[in-house]
Scaffold this active site. Structure first.
Site, PDB file in Angstrom:
ATOM      1  N   THR A  18       9.908   8.730   5.407  1.00 46.37           N
ATOM      2  CA  THR A  18       8.459   9.558   4.858  1.00 46.37           C
ATOM      3  C   THR A  18       7.745   7.977   3.376  1.00 46.37           C
ATOM      4  O   THR A  18       7.572   7.952   2.423  1.00 46.37           O
ATOM      5  CB  THR A  18       8.689  10.965   4.197  1.00 46.37           C
ATOM      6  OG1 THR A  18       8.886  11.648   5.095  1.00 46.37           O
ATOM      7  CG2 THR A  18       7.519  10.904   4.281  1.00 46.37           C
ATOM      8  N   GLY A  19       7.670   6.878   3.615  1.00 47.79           N
ATOM      9  CA  GLY A  19       7.256   5.931   3.263  1.00 47.79           C
ATOM     10  C   GLY A  19       6.233   5.402   3.407  1.00 47.79           C
ATOM     11  O   GLY A  19       5.136   6.309   3.959  1.00 47.79           O
ATOM     12  N   LYS A 199       6.629 -11.169  17.482  1.00 48.49           N
ATOM     13  CA  LYS A 199       6.037 -10.436  16.399  1.00 48.49           C
ATOM     14  C   LYS A 199       6.949 -12.108  15.751  1.00 48.49           C
ATOM     15  O   LYS A 199       7.028 -12.141  14.348  1.00 48.49           O
ATOM     16  CB  LYS A 199       6.027  -9.197  16.248  1.00 48.49           C
ATOM     17  CG  LYS A 199       5.925  -9.167  14.436  1.00 48.49           C
ATOM     18  CD  LYS A 199       5.262  -7.641  14.471  1.00 48.49           C
ATOM     19  CE  LYS A 199       4.884  -7.093  13.000  1.00 48.49           C
ATOM     20  NZ  LYS A 199       4.294  -6.109  12.728  1.00 48.49           N
TER      21      LYS A 199
END
Lengths: 326, 326
Positions: A18-19, A199
């Protein structure tokens, strides 16, 4: 692909990590009415007591009441598990993933670099594995406090063994539906591996050089030699992708160079980690692509040199700060 | 080679650049009875008043009375001009050299890297040009105060157009005689260019990587990837030397690697400059060898990458410190 995801809009979500990324997207999903379960580590006690604050260009909000956990064994098995750990901690997934994942569920890997989906395949059995590429500026500015500065689109694609392209699957559409209700723009990647390599065309030169040269993107592009070096690194990445039958056109390289030269001064995610003395994502962003090159005998001398330099720097970071990976 | 150097032991010396190298060797020559004229810049006033202090592992001494100048036009023309400027200041030689050089004299370039002799050839006419490679640890620790810590041998060779080997010439023997009287060990290079390339085998990887990685030699050799990178850079240097018909055996690479792995932790001269925010000798140590590779179409991808990185770093140093080259 075997099992079917829970239908309708009542899918449950688990957020592993949960950053700045996992916290932001998880909070948006809960804000939109989804059932979300958050795994936290250092922030657990504070978020449990005070909730999660999100300052966002899309609108500020605070979630006062969340399902928070500091132990996966307390969490329910969920329909979708979003993995948003730094890749340097992926060895934890062997123990973290199985308890929170429904057999009929899906795992969405919101991580940088190459090989993350492949690495968890043996752990999650028949579960759908999705990869997500986040184009977002978001930072955790304090415990329980996320600052979303810009962008936010996620490109998602479904993984199959050997990264065979699966096109736009039902699972992708289902999850995209929830994200879109939550106001999160989604793009589909019909070929996840191609999206990952594209990417990397940007991530390898700019993340890598920003750390080695201690520089922002505008500084790298402002010097004729390091601007050329960025282009040469891009060409090496494109050559490796081609060896895996992923064709990235020449025009894409020029587009990335022009875009980077014209965008606002930017500090890459790897540089942010470096500046904060946290371990950097060397293996997923440079090491795994380098191994892919070696496996196909593609000469990538500059990527190899960049890897050696980043490995050296990362070893120094982790030697100085034994807690840097946490 | 045309003119003859002043015979006997009464040759006069001019020292252009009275720093850790020029100051030390010039002081040793004067201590042994030679006539020496020192050009100084920032230290001029202090050395004129208080003399030059040399703390040396060969014995400490102070020269109380020196011929010091801050203007070459006040200096007499000398038999031997020792150039010990940093190569980053070599553009000054066009004006500094002619006034101090006897037509029958010689110039000894005590400088790092490649191309320094060639660059002054048009300036000095028929004067003998010698190159000297200093194997010494010596620092200027304060104005008028030099600390010689270890070693001190100079390898000298005579330059001819296109770096044709001249063997051990009379000029070399004459100057070596003075140096040996002064207690300075001399080795002869029959082929100056070969000597320069052999030193570059060490200087390119370790000077370069020590700055890019902000590291000592023991740290570079202590990481398996940067140790291998050093070896790969050495191989590129050897390949370029071979294109100029200078054969450096494989055993020399292994000797340099073993020597560096076993020697005491060492901070390279480029790293010392970098740490003190002075401009670094990018062009002579890496840029000129790279140009030599390009001229012969020798692929040196890692040397080119190192050059780009050092150019970037040097540009940042000089942008931040306009006086860095002085």
């Amino acid at each position: 692909m075997g099992t079917e995801l829970q239908s309708g809009t009542n899918r449950s979500y688990a957020i592993i990590g949960t950053g700045a990324i996992g916290g932001f997207y998880g909070a948006k999903l809960q804000q939109a009415g989804c059932e979300v379960h958050f795994l936290l580590h250092r922030d657990y006690e504070l978020v449990r007591q005070r909730g999660l604050r999100v300052d966002s260009v899309w609108g500020n909000f605070t979630l006062d009441s969340l399902n928070v956990y500091n132990d996966v064994h307390q969490m329910p098995a969920c329909d979708v598990v979003i993995v948003a750990l730094k890749t340097t901690r992926n060895s934890l997934l062997t123990s973290l993933l199985p308890p929170v994942l429904k057999e009929s569920g899906a795992v969405l890997m919101l991580q940088n670099g190459l090989g993350n989906e492949e690495a968890i395949a043996p752990i999650v059995g028949k579960t759908h594995i999705l990869g997500g590429l986040c184009f977002i500026c978001s930072n955790k500015v304090a415990e329980g406090h996320i600052h979303h500065l810009d962008y936010g689109t996620i490109t998602i694609g479904e993984y199959a063994p050997d990264y065979q392209p699966l096109g736009i699957t039902a699972t992708l559409r289902d999850i995209a539906g929830d994200f879109e209700i939550a106001g999160i723009p989604i793009q589909f990647a019909e070929d996840l591996l191609l999206a990952r390599w594209k990417k990397l065309v940007w991530n390898i030169p700019y993340n890598g050089l920003s750390v080695v040269l201690n520089a922002r993107t505008d500084e790298i592009m402002g010097n004729e030699y390091t601007s050329l070096l960025s282009e040469q690194l891009m060409r090496e990445v494109v050559a490796v992708a081609a060896a895996y039958n992923r064709e990235i056109p020449e025009s894409f390289i020029q587009k990335m160079l022009d875009h980077t030269a014209n965008m606002k001064p930017y500090i890459t995610s790897m540089k942010l980690d470096y500046d904060q003395h946290r371990s950097i994502e060397v293996e997923s962003i440079v090491g795994n692509p380098l191994q892919s090159a070696i496996a196909k005998n593609i000469p990538v001398p500059k990527m190899a040199m960049l890897y050696a330099q980043l490995n050296f720097i990362n070893t120094q970071i982790t030697a100085k700060s034994p807690l840097s990976s946490s």
